[in-house]
Every structure is written in structure tokens, then in C-alpha cells.
Design an enzyme around this catalytic site. Structure first.
Site, PDB file in Angstrom:
ATOM      1  N   ARG A   1      -9.227   4.315  10.000  1.00 14.27           N
ATOM      2  CA  ARG A   1      -8.886   2.971  10.434  1.00 14.27           C
ATOM      3  C   ARG A   1     -10.084   2.205  10.966  1.00 14.27           C
ATOM      4  O   ARG A   1     -10.003   1.029  11.267  1.00 14.27           O
ATOM      5  CB  ARG A   1      -7.872   3.051  11.583  1.00 14.27           C
ATOM      6  CG  ARG A   1      -6.474   2.813  11.154  1.00 14.27           C
ATOM      7  CD  ARG A   1      -5.544   2.792  12.346  1.00 14.27           C
ATOM      8  NE  ARG A   1      -4.211   3.193  11.946  1.00 14.27           N
ATOM      9  CZ  ARG A   1      -3.388   2.409  11.266  1.00 14.27           C
ATOM     10  NH1 ARG A   1      -3.738   1.194  10.950  1.00 14.27           N
ATOM     11  NH2 ARG A   1      -2.204   2.843  10.921  1.00 14.27           N
TER      12      ARG A   1
ATOM     13  N   ARG B   1      12.571  -9.539  11.299  1.00 12.83           N
ATOM     14  CA  ARG B   1      11.940  -8.760  12.369  1.00 12.83           C
ATOM     15  C   ARG B   1      10.911  -9.634  13.089  1.00 12.83           C
ATOM     16  O   ARG B   1      10.252 -10.472  12.483  1.00 12.83           O
ATOM     17  CB  ARG B   1      11.201  -7.548  11.784  1.00 12.83           C
ATOM     18  CG  ARG B   1      12.084  -6.516  11.133  1.00 12.83           C
ATOM     19  CD  ARG B   1      11.305  -5.240  10.876  1.00 12.83           C
ATOM     20  NE  ARG B   1       9.914  -5.521  10.495  1.00 12.83           N
ATOM     21  CZ  ARG B   1       8.946  -4.612  10.473  1.00 12.83           C
ATOM     22  NH1 ARG B   1       9.195  -3.367  10.798  1.00 12.83           N
ATOM     23  NH2 ARG B   1       7.723  -4.926  10.107  1.00 12.83           N
TER      24      ARG B   1
ATOM     25  N   LYS C   1       0.810  -1.212   0.000  1.00 15.96           N
ATOM     26  CA  LYS C   1       0.000   0.000   0.000  1.00 15.96           C
ATOM     27  C   LYS C   1       0.849   1.270   0.000  1.00 15.96           C
ATOM     28  O   LYS C   1       0.556   2.222  -0.728  1.00 15.96           O
ATOM     29  CB  LYS C   1      -0.904  -0.034   1.253  1.00 15.96           C
ATOM     30  CG  LYS C   1      -2.003   0.982   1.294  1.00 15.96           C
ATOM     31  CD  LYS C   1      -3.101   0.529   2.256  1.00 15.96           C
ATOM     32  CE  LYS C   1      -2.616   0.356   3.676  1.00 15.96           C
ATOM     33  NZ  LYS C   1      -2.515   1.627   4.402  1.00 15.96           N
TER      34      LYS C   1
ATOM     35  N   ARG D   1      10.660 -12.063   4.218  1.00 13.83           N
ATOM     36  CA  ARG D   1      11.365 -10.788   4.085  1.00 13.83           C
ATOM     37  C   ARG D   1      12.409 -10.645   5.196  1.00 13.83           C
ATOM     38  O   ARG D   1      12.167 -11.013   6.336  1.00 13.83           O
ATOM     39  CB  ARG D   1      10.323  -9.672   4.204  1.00 13.83           C
ATOM     40  CG  ARG D   1      10.841  -8.293   3.991  1.00 13.83           C
ATOM     41  CD  ARG D   1       9.699  -7.305   3.951  1.00 13.83           C
ATOM     42  NE  ARG D   1       9.174  -7.049   5.288  1.00 13.83           N
ATOM     43  CZ  ARG D   1       8.289  -6.087   5.553  1.00 13.83           C
ATOM     44  NH1 ARG D   1       7.804  -5.347   4.581  1.00 13.83           N
ATOM     45  NH2 ARG D   1       7.876  -5.897   6.779  1.00 13.83           N
TER      46      ARG D   1
ATOM     47  N   ARG E   1      -1.435  -9.984  13.192  1.00  7.90           N
ATOM     48  CA  ARG E   1      -1.626  -8.653  12.588  1.00  7.90           C
ATOM     49  C   ARG E   1      -2.780  -8.682  11.593  1.00  7.90           C
ATOM     50  O   ARG E   1      -3.562  -7.734  11.501  1.00  7.90           O
ATOM     51  CB  ARG E   1      -0.353  -8.188  11.871  1.00  7.90           C
ATOM     52  CG  ARG E   1       0.738  -7.714  12.820  1.00  7.90           C
ATOM     53  CD  ARG E   1       2.092  -7.652  12.120  1.00  7.90           C
ATOM     54  NE  ARG E   1       2.195  -6.584  11.128  1.00  7.90           N
ATOM     55  CZ  ARG E   1       3.140  -6.540  10.190  1.00  7.90           C
ATOM     56  NH1 ARG E   1       4.027  -7.510  10.081  1.00  7.90           N
ATOM     57  NH2 ARG E   1       3.175  -5.534   9.341  1.00  7.90           N
TER      58      ARG E   1
END
Ligand code: ZN
Length: 211
Positions: free
Chosen positions: A88, A155, A13, A127, A166
Site C-alpha cells: 500500500r 452507503r 480491482k 451505486r 477516498r
């Protein structure tokens, strides 16, 4: 073009926001930037927000909404804008509708980037991140594409179980916005599984049709 972007983490995004803002010559407005600008300028709203942040609390919706309202009144947003990261939730979407009604400049579209959860998890969990500069790198990379440092790590946020959480939070909080904009007749959905350039092209053509 007055535009809202909606999409799960990992759908690209932020990258699309940059290209679309350039294409339509409108400011890319993210809540992060609005916060930083208010804190830096020491505005009344910024100082109030700072007090919450210093106590480790979330900045209340009312304050964020007021900062967004101010930002949308800036002269560079007079001919359009692209909102990224706000609204949101449905309450904030209603606040935006209210602001647009007051300004007599209705929103043109809410652009949704859609991507299957399995693809998001695969993409994000493969990633790596550069410990030196924070840039993302591909799973097979041995050095950072930005600064060439060799210390790449995964991470905590990019571990599959964390990503799944998430995504659950995203669905719970943000997915109702998609229904909201669908009901308003403003929803434009783009599958986010092609190349960056292909997705940008599709988004522009869908928005031109929707306008
Ligand atoms: Zn680096």
C-alpha cells in the site's frame, strides 16, 4: 506469475483479481484474508494484530509485512501469486522486493488499473447497496440482484464528497507505488473503462507480453 495489483477504489480491482488468479492458477492474496486467517488460527502475529485492533488502532506495517511474508512462504504461493491490497506504500513495496530477492523469485509485474476520477465518482456514487445482504445494485435497481430485498440505500462511503476524499487518500499513499514499479520496469497499465471481460482480456494479454 508473481503479480501485484494496483488501482483506485471503483476500478473493479477485486473482480479482476478473481479472474486473473483463476486464469494463471495462482492464489489471490488479500490482506483482509491474511488478517482473518491469522486471527482465526490464533497465530502469534494474529494475536499481536488483535491487540491493536481491540484498542481501535491501526495494525502497524511491521506486523502486516510479517504476515504477508509468512503467507508468501505457503506452498500454494510457490508457483506464483496475485497480491491485492498490499503493498500500500513504497516502504511495503521495498519489503516485497526484499522478500522476492531472498526467495530468488522476482516479481513479474505490477498491474495498474487506471480510471479517470470523474468516472470513478460517477460509478461509485450511482451505486446502491442492499441493506439485507450488502450486495451492490445499480442506481436504477428497485430490488437487490442477489437476494431480491427491496431496501436499497446509498452507503456513506459512496457519497460523492466521501469518494473524492477516498481518491485523494489513494493518490497520496498509493500513487508513489506506481512510480516505484515504473522505475523497476515492472509497471503494466490497463485502462479500466471497458466491460469486465474486456478488461480481463487486455490484462492477460499485457501480462503475457510483459513476462
Ligand atoms: Zn440483498
Amino acid at each position: 506469475m508473481r503479480l501485484v495489483l494496483v488501482g483506485p477504489p471503483g476500478a473493479g480491482k477485486g473482480t479482476q483479481a478473481k479472474f486473473l488468479a483463476e486464469h494463471f492458477a495462482i492464489p489471490h492474496i488479500s490482506t483482509g484474508d491474511i488478517f482473518r486467517a491469522n486471527l482465526k488460527a490464533g497465530t502469534d502475529l494474529g494475536n499481536q494484530a488483535k491487540a491493536f485492533m481491540e484498542r481501535g488502532e491501526l495494525v502497524p506495517d511491521d506486523l502486516t509485512n510479517a504476515m504477508v511474508r509468512d503467507r508468501l512462504n505457503d506452498s500454494d504461493a510457490a508457483n506464483g501469486f496475485l497480491l491485492d491490497g498490499w503493498p500500500r506504500n513504497v516502504n511495503q513495496a521495498e519489503v516485497l522486493r526484499q522478500i522476492m530477492t531472498e526467495k530468488k523469485t522476482p516479481l513479474n509485474a505490477a498491474l495498474e488499473f487506471s480510471l479517470a476520477n470523474e468516472i470513478i465518482i460517477e460509478r461509485l456514487s450511482s451505486r446502491l447497496t442492499c441493506r439485507a445482504c450488502g450486495a451492490p445494485a445499480e442506481a436504477k435497481a428497485t430490488k437487490c440482484p442477489a437476494c431480491a430485498a427491496t431496501d436499497l440505500y446509498q452507503r456513506e462511503d459512496d457519497k460523492p464528497e466521501v469518494i473524492a476524499r477516498r481518491l485523494a487518500v489513494y493518490e497520496e499513499q498509493t500513487a508513489p507505488i506506481i512510480s516505484f514499479y515504473k522505475n523497476e520496469g515492472l509497471l503494466v497499465t490497463i485502462p479500466a473503462n471497458g466491460s469486465v471481460a474486456e478488461i480481463t482480456k487486455q490484462a492477460i494479454s499485457a501480462l503475457d507480453t510483459a513476462k
